[in-house]
Write a protein that holds these residues in place. Structure first.
Motif, PDB file in Angstrom:
ATOM      1  N   ILE A 103       0.847  -1.195   0.000  1.00  0.00           N
ATOM      2  CA  ILE A 103       0.000   0.000   0.000  1.00  0.00           C
ATOM      3  C   ILE A 103       0.884   1.247   0.000  1.00  0.00           C
ATOM      4  CG2 ILE A 103      -1.690   1.333   1.334  1.00  0.00           C
ATOM      5  CD1 ILE A 103      -2.770  -1.379   2.366  1.00  0.00           C
ATOM      6  N   GLU A 104       1.918   1.232   0.824  1.00  0.00           N
ATOM      7  CA  GLU A 104       2.821   2.382   0.911  1.00  0.00           C
ATOM      8  C   GLU A 104       3.505   2.692  -0.420  1.00  0.00           C
ATOM      9  OE1 GLU A 104       5.503   1.136   3.965  1.00  0.00           O
ATOM     10  OE2 GLU A 104       4.215   1.833   5.576  1.00  0.00           O
ATOM     11  N   ASP A 105       3.795   1.651  -1.211  1.00  0.00           N
ATOM     12  CA  ASP A 105       4.544   1.826  -2.457  1.00  0.00           C
ATOM     13  C   ASP A 105       3.673   1.890  -3.704  1.00  0.00           C
ATOM     14  OD1 ASP A 105       6.931   1.876  -1.062  1.00  0.00           O
ATOM     15  OD2 ASP A 105       7.197  -0.300  -1.195  1.00  0.00           O
ATOM     16  N   ALA A 106       2.362   1.821  -3.540  1.00  0.00           N
ATOM     17  CA  ALA A 106       1.463   1.820  -4.699  1.00  0.00           C
ATOM     18  C   ALA A 106       1.437   3.188  -5.377  1.00  0.00           C
ATOM     19  CB  ALA A 106       0.056   1.435  -4.260  1.00  0.00           C
ATOM     20  N   GLN A 107       1.294   3.173  -6.687  1.00  0.00           N
ATOM     21  CA  GLN A 107       1.152   4.419  -7.438  1.00  0.00           C
ATOM     22  C   GLN A 107      -0.297   4.868  -7.470  1.00  0.00           C
ATOM     23  OE1 GLN A 107       2.880   3.763 -11.287  1.00  0.00           O
ATOM     24  NE2 GLN A 107       4.946   3.600 -10.484  1.00  0.00           N
TER      25      GLN A 107
ATOM     26  N   ARG B   6      -3.380   7.506   3.533  1.00  0.00           N
ATOM     27  CA  ARG B   6      -3.211   8.970   3.523  1.00  0.00           C
ATOM     28  C   ARG B   6      -1.733   9.353   3.419  1.00  0.00           C
ATOM     29  NH1 ARG B   6      -7.461  11.969   7.305  1.00  0.00           N
ATOM     30  NH2 ARG B   6      -7.399  13.396   5.548  1.00  0.00           N
ATOM     31  N   TRP B   7      -0.862   8.591   4.075  1.00  0.00           N
ATOM     32  CA  TRP B   7       0.578   8.847   4.009  1.00  0.00           C
ATOM     33  C   TRP B   7       1.094   8.610   2.600  1.00  0.00           C
ATOM     34  CZ3 TRP B   7       4.952   5.952   2.939  1.00  0.00           C
ATOM     35  CH2 TRP B   7       6.171   6.518   3.327  1.00  0.00           C
ATOM     36  N   ALA B   8       0.634   7.527   1.959  1.00  0.00           N
ATOM     37  CA  ALA B   8       1.074   7.211   0.595  1.00  0.00           C
ATOM     38  C   ALA B   8       0.676   8.322  -0.372  1.00  0.00           C
ATOM     39  CB  ALA B   8       0.488   5.871   0.146  1.00  0.00           C
ATOM     40  N   VAL B   9      -0.502   8.903  -0.168  1.00  0.00           N
ATOM     41  CA  VAL B   9      -0.956   9.995  -1.030  1.00  0.00           C
ATOM     42  C   VAL B   9      -0.146  11.260  -0.755  1.00  0.00           C
ATOM     43  CG1 VAL B   9      -2.907  11.530  -1.524  1.00  0.00           C
ATOM     44  CG2 VAL B   9      -3.283   9.065  -1.319  1.00  0.00           C
TER      45      VAL B   9
END
Length: 92
Positions: free
Chosen positions: A36-40, A61-64
């Motif tokens: 999830i963290e590395d998803a585009q 939210r962090w990934a975004v």
């Protein structure tokens, strides 16, 4: 909340877990938190993730915010993830 409403929630969750187990061999998450963290691109359909799964909601939210992931949200409710969504689909 009444007993019957609480039991209905268990029935719905149970059916979802059975469906996941049949389709993917497990009733648990089909992706790791690291993925999830590395998803585009992240697609969330009908889930108030920040309320029901706060750890995962924070990771999304962090990934975004930090990794530049694009969030597509399909939910008619204005849930907290709506403010982070690149596309918010509000079906009727």
């Amino acid at each position: 909340m009444s007993d019957s409403a609480e039991k209905m929630d268990v029935v719905i969750v149970g059916a979802g877990l059975a469906g996941l187990a049949t389709a993917f061999g497990s009733g648990a998450m089909t992706n790791s938190i690291a993925e999830i963290e590395d998803a585009q691109v992240l697609l969330v359909i009908g889930s108030n993730t920040t309320e029901n799964h706060p750890v995962i909601g924070n990771v999304v939210r962090w990934a975004v915010a930090r990794k530049g992931a694009k969030l597509i949200l399909a939910d008619p409710r204005q849930i907290p993830l709506a403010q982070d969504a690149a596309i918010w689909l509000r079906q009727n």
